[in-house]
Design a protein around this motif. Structure first.
Motif, PDB file in Angstrom:
ATOM      1  N   ASP A 357       0.859  -1.182   0.000  1.00  0.00           N
ATOM      2  CA  ASP A 357       0.000   0.000   0.000  1.00  0.00           C
ATOM      3  C   ASP A 357       0.902   1.240   0.000  1.00  0.00           C
ATOM      4  N   VAL A 358       0.887   1.992  -1.093  1.00  0.00           N
ATOM      5  CA  VAL A 358       1.771   3.161  -1.214  1.00  0.00           C
ATOM      6  C   VAL A 358       0.957   4.458  -1.265  1.00  0.00           C
ATOM      7  N   THR A 359      -0.184   4.448  -0.607  1.00  0.00           N
ATOM      8  CA  THR A 359      -1.024   5.656  -0.621  1.00  0.00           C
ATOM      9  C   THR A 359      -0.279   6.853  -0.046  1.00  0.00           C
ATOM     10  N   GLU A 360       0.441   6.651   1.055  1.00  0.00           N
ATOM     11  CA  GLU A 360       1.208   7.748   1.664  1.00  0.00           C
ATOM     12  C   GLU A 360       2.335   8.207   0.743  1.00  0.00           C
ATOM     13  N   LEU A 361       2.949   7.258   0.031  1.00  0.00           N
ATOM     14  CA  LEU A 361       4.020   7.613  -0.900  1.00  0.00           C
ATOM     15  C   LEU A 361       3.479   8.472  -2.038  1.00  0.00           C
ATOM     16  N   VAL A 362       2.297   8.113  -2.560  1.00  0.00           N
ATOM     17  CA  VAL A 362       1.687   8.894  -3.635  1.00  0.00           C
ATOM     18  C   VAL A 362       1.418  10.318  -3.170  1.00  0.00           C
ATOM     19  N   VAL A 390      17.886   0.645  -1.017  1.00  0.00           N
ATOM     20  CA  VAL A 390      19.182   0.727  -0.329  1.00  0.00           C
ATOM     21  C   VAL A 390      19.004   0.503   1.167  1.00  0.00           C
ATOM     22  N   ALA A 391      17.946   1.077   1.770  1.00  0.00           N
ATOM     23  CA  ALA A 391      17.691   0.864   3.196  1.00  0.00           C
ATOM     24  C   ALA A 391      17.480  -0.610   3.499  1.00  0.00           C
ATOM     25  N   ALA A 392      16.760  -1.323   2.607  1.00  0.00           N
ATOM     26  CA  ALA A 392      16.531  -2.756   2.813  1.00  0.00           C
ATOM     27  C   ALA A 392      17.799  -3.568   2.548  1.00  0.00           C
ATOM     28  N   LEU A 393      18.608  -3.134   1.577  1.00  0.00           N
ATOM     29  CA  LEU A 393      19.868  -3.843   1.292  1.00  0.00           C
ATOM     30  C   LEU A 393      20.826  -3.784   2.473  1.00  0.00           C
ATOM     31  N   LYS A 394      20.804  -2.690   3.200  1.00  0.00           N
ATOM     32  CA  LYS A 394      21.682  -2.575   4.373  1.00  0.00           C
ATOM     33  C   LYS A 394      21.302  -3.607   5.435  1.00  0.00           C
ATOM     34  N   GLU A 395      20.023  -3.937   5.517  1.00  0.00           N
ATOM     35  CA  GLU A 395      19.589  -4.931   6.495  1.00  0.00           C
ATOM     36  C   GLU A 395      19.782  -6.353   5.996  1.00  0.00           C
ATOM     37  N   PHE A 553      13.445  -9.345   2.962  1.00  0.00           N
ATOM     38  CA  PHE A 553      13.910  -8.145   2.267  1.00  0.00           C
ATOM     39  C   PHE A 553      12.719  -7.398   1.669  1.00  0.00           C
ATOM     40  N   THR A 554      11.810  -8.122   1.024  1.00  0.00           N
ATOM     41  CA  THR A 554      10.645  -7.490   0.412  1.00  0.00           C
ATOM     42  C   THR A 554       9.744  -6.858   1.466  1.00  0.00           C
ATOM     43  N   ASN A 555       9.589  -7.520   2.620  1.00  0.00           N
ATOM     44  CA  ASN A 555       8.781  -6.947   3.696  1.00  0.00           C
ATOM     45  C   ASN A 555       9.379  -5.642   4.207  1.00  0.00           C
ATOM     46  N   THR A 556      10.696  -5.621   4.358  1.00  0.00           N
ATOM     47  CA  THR A 556      11.373  -4.402   4.818  1.00  0.00           C
ATOM     48  C   THR A 556      11.234  -3.294   3.777  1.00  0.00           C
ATOM     49  N   LEU A 557      11.403  -3.649   2.519  1.00  0.00           N
ATOM     50  CA  LEU A 557      11.235  -2.674   1.442  1.00  0.00           C
ATOM     51  C   LEU A 557       9.820  -2.108   1.466  1.00  0.00           C
ATOM     52  N   ALA A 558       8.836  -2.976   1.654  1.00  0.00           N
ATOM     53  CA  ALA A 558       7.439  -2.533   1.697  1.00  0.00           C
ATOM     54  C   ALA A 558       7.194  -1.592   2.866  1.00  0.00           C
ATOM     55  N   GLU A 559       7.864  -1.834   3.966  1.00  0.00           N
ATOM     56  CA  GLU A 559       7.692  -0.964   5.132  1.00  0.00           C
ATOM     57  C   GLU A 559       8.141   0.461   4.825  1.00  0.00           C
ATOM     58  N   TYR A 560       9.281   0.591   4.140  1.00  0.00           N
ATOM     59  CA  TYR A 560       9.773   1.933   3.785  1.00  0.00           C
ATOM     60  C   TYR A 560       8.878   2.598   2.746  1.00  0.00           C
ATOM     61  N   ASP A 563       5.560   3.768   4.439  1.00  0.00           N
ATOM     62  CA  ASP A 563       5.724   4.954   5.282  1.00  0.00           C
ATOM     63  C   ASP A 563       6.998   5.673   4.861  1.00  0.00           C
ATOM     64  N   PRO A 564       6.943   6.497   3.796  1.00  0.00           N
ATOM     65  CA  PRO A 564       8.154   7.125   3.251  1.00  0.00           C
ATOM     66  C   PRO A 564       8.869   8.060   4.216  1.00  0.00           C
ATOM     67  N   GLU A 565       8.207   8.473   5.302  1.00  0.00           N
ATOM     68  CA  GLU A 565       8.889   9.325   6.268  1.00  0.00           C
ATOM     69  C   GLU A 565      10.063   8.608   6.920  1.00  0.00           C
ATOM     70  N   LEU A 566      10.028   7.259   6.924  1.00  0.00           N
ATOM     71  CA  LEU A 566      11.143   6.499   7.480  1.00  0.00           C
ATOM     72  C   LEU A 566      12.431   6.736   6.720  1.00  0.00           C
ATOM     73  N   LEU A 567      12.298   7.130   5.445  1.00  0.00           N
ATOM     74  CA  LEU A 567      13.492   7.376   4.633  1.00  0.00           C
ATOM     75  C   LEU A 567      14.262   8.601   5.120  1.00  0.00           C
ATOM     76  N   LEU A 568      13.603   9.449   5.889  1.00  0.00           N
ATOM     77  CA  LEU A 568      14.302  10.617   6.441  1.00  0.00           C
ATOM     78  C   LEU A 568      15.367  10.205   7.442  1.00  0.00           C
ATOM     79  N   LEU A 569      15.226   9.015   7.987  1.00  0.00           N
ATOM     80  CA  LEU A 569      16.198   8.530   8.957  1.00  0.00           C
ATOM     81  C   LEU A 569      17.408   7.896   8.285  1.00  0.00           C
ATOM     82  N   GLU A 570      17.340   7.713   6.974  1.00  0.00           N
ATOM     83  CA  GLU A 570      18.437   7.064   6.252  1.00  0.00           C
ATOM     84  C   GLU A 570      19.449   8.096   5.764  1.00  0.00           C
TER      85      GLU A 570
END
Length: 570
Positions: A357-362, A390-395, A553-560, A563-570
């Protein structure tokens, strides 16, 4: 002074290139670093610059020809230096330089070539059909080929390789002992095809004596039974047998005309002409087209006659042939195919599917889009996805690795270079944005947009498509949903994005409040509402990681992405 220019090594591992087009003509004045030709390798389309200030003396390759690296493709008369006689150049030519298209027989008088000054390097066609590879159609013998030197243009060398023949074993019938395509075919058929060649020659001779179109004989058919296979007849029908065909030992024509003749399957020495240059027959493109059309009409009439005697089978085959087109499989297209084949058959592919669900990203992208445009940057969803990847690849660093099969080691990369697959007219290209983890969204968007445009314009440099550690491809751009993308070897993972669409989703009360009582008596709120959903397809190398890691990996990617605000922490 004459400066010879060899096709340079335009990229690591490139052994040959196709000369797509000349940007200059013989006699043109050029300046240093001025582009003179376009060459396509299996990596990219590049422009070849002039090395000196001067005048174009001779073009030694034709457009459409495959030229090995190190072959002389053009010569220049250097500005301010004395002009050498062409005969001296001929004597000092090296073996590597002679491997390009043969310049032909010297013209009378002036030794310098002009646009129409080339002569055919092929042997007399009738002589070749008669099975005498040593004759060239002239009264005097050609000089013997020096020991240890083999003269053949690149296309002939390639043909010999395809036929499994060594050039040292083939006797050339062209000027100076050069090997022609006919020589290669003759050598390939020697032993098994001599009787067929002799029979065809007899048929040609008989046709010339009677004035009737000659019909080639297929030695594979029982004697006394006429061949009814239209394809065999049309492919082996020699153009020289046509009543209107000319019969010359040499012909003048511009390089573009020679290329047209090859494409039309026409022998230049057989094309009737009305023009002359320096007393020699000169063929124009119009004459080639008219002659080719006449040949096609003759073959169609022949096909109709065969059809009448074969119950319509020939007509069906002729119609089928007219609907088909053969496209050369080489250059970038072949490189893509080789890469895909190598990856698919070396790495066991598994594809994991999910959606998010990428409603927030849109909504986030919509708010930032105008601000990005104010800075002259087009902001798409891809930069957000790249940061989330990249955030998911780090994990899960196994997705950002490479398998060294020789050393039997998995090499984990501590840098994040993300490739973005781009569909171009030449095929799929993968520009690489380096160090994505160190860049902001707008910088990623700017660099990505620039690389994509360069890929579409075919101006991208080879190094801009190398060094990737993970690849993203977007099938949603053309309305796709899920895919099973092939890994970009030697990487171990590739992510395909589908089309973002509104779909019904069940959300909790905080997003869509609606009170109801569940079985336990507690108040809950659920609602089915439209949400923006992004399909994900992750292909991975099962030798390096298991399905559980790919799913996490896909679950972590989906989480970011959810909720794209999490990318501010990267």
């Amino acid at each position: 002074m004459v400066r010879e220019f060899k096709l340079p090594d335009v990229g690591e591992g490139v052994a040959e290139g196709e000369l797509v087009s000349w940007l200059v003509e013989e006699g043109d004045t050029v300046s240093e670093d001025q582009p003179v030709a376009e060459v396509e390798t299996d990596k990219a389309l590049v422009e070849v610059p002039a090395p000196v200030n001067g005048t174009v003396r001779e073009l030694r390759a034709e457009a459409g020809e495959m030229v090995p690296v190190g072959t002389v493709i053009i010569t220049f008369d250097v500005e301010g230096e004395p002009v050498e006689d062409a005969s001296e150049d001929e004597e000092t030519e090296s073996e590597a330089e002679r491997s390009s298209e043969p310049p032909g027989v010297d013209e009378p008088g002036d030794g310098d070539g002009d646009e129409a000054g080339e002569t055919t390097a092929d042997a007399d066609r009738d002589t070749e059909h008669a099975g005498d590879p040593g004759a060239t159609g002239g009264e005097t013998d050609e000089p013997a080929t020096p020991a240890g030197r083999v003269f053949a243009p690149p296309r002939v060398r390639r043909l010999a390789r395809e036929e499994g023949l060594s050039l040292d074993e083939i006797r050339g019938s062209g000027p100076g002992g050069r090997i022609t395509e006919a020589d290669v075919y003759a050598a390939a058929e020697e032993g098994s095809g001599e009787s067929a060649v002799a029979a065809s020659t007899d048929a040609v001779d008989a046709g010339e004596e009677t004035g009737e179109p000659a019909q080639p004989v297929d030695s594979s058919e029982p004697r006394g039974e006429p061949a009814t296979d239209l394809q065999t007849r049309t492919e082996r029908q020699p153009l020289e047998s046509a009543p209107e065909a000319a019969d010359r030992d040499r012909t003048l024509a511009a390089p573009a005309t020679r290329r047209l003749a090859r494409e039309e399957g026409v022998d230049l020495d057989a094309v009737p002409v009305t023009e002359e240059r320096d007393g020699e027959a000169f063929v124009t493109p119009e004459a080639v087209r008219e002659y080719a059309e006449a040949q096609r009409r003759a073959q169609e009439a022949d096909a109709a006659a065969v059809s009448a005697g074969a119950g319509g089978r020939a007509e069906t085959e002729a119609e089928s042939g007219q609907r088909e087109e053969r496209i050369p499989y080489r250059g970038v297209r072949k490189a893509i195919g080789d890469q895909m084949e190598r990856s698919k058959y070396s790495a066991p592919h598994v594809t994991h599917f999910d959606d998010v669900d990428v409603t927030e990203l849109v909504e986030t992208r919509t708010r930032l889009k105008e601000r990005a445009e104010a800075q002259g940057i087009r902001l798409t969803y891809m930069p957000f996805v790249m940061k989330a990847v990249v955030a998911a690849l780090k994990e899960y660093p196994l997705l950002n690795s490479q398998l060294d099969e020789e050393a039997e080691e998995i090499v984990q990369k501590n840098y994040y270079n993300v490739g973005v697959a781009v569909a171009t007219e030449a095929g799929l290209m993968v520009p690489v944005v380096e160090n994505v983890d160190r860049k902001g969204l707008l910088q990623i968007a700017s660099e990505m947009n620039e690389l994509i445009q360069k890929a579409k314009d075919r101006s991208i440099a080879l190094e801009e498509m190398q060094g990737g550690t993970f690849t993203i491809t977007n099938v949603g751009g053309i309305g796709g949903t899920y895919a099973t993308p092939i890994i970009n070897h030697p990487e171990v993972g590739i992510l395909a994005l589908g089309s973002i669409e509104e779909k019904p989703r069940v959300v909790d009360g905080s997003e869509a409040p609606r009170a109801s009582d569940d079985a336990s008596g507690e108040t809950t709120s659920k609602e089915i509402v439209p949400r923006h959903v992004l399909p994900l397809s992750l292909s991975f190398d099962h030798r390096v990681l298991d399905g559980a890691i790919a799913a996490r990996f896909t679950n972590t990617l989906a989480e970011y992405l959810r909720d794209p605000e999490l990318l501010l922490l990267e």
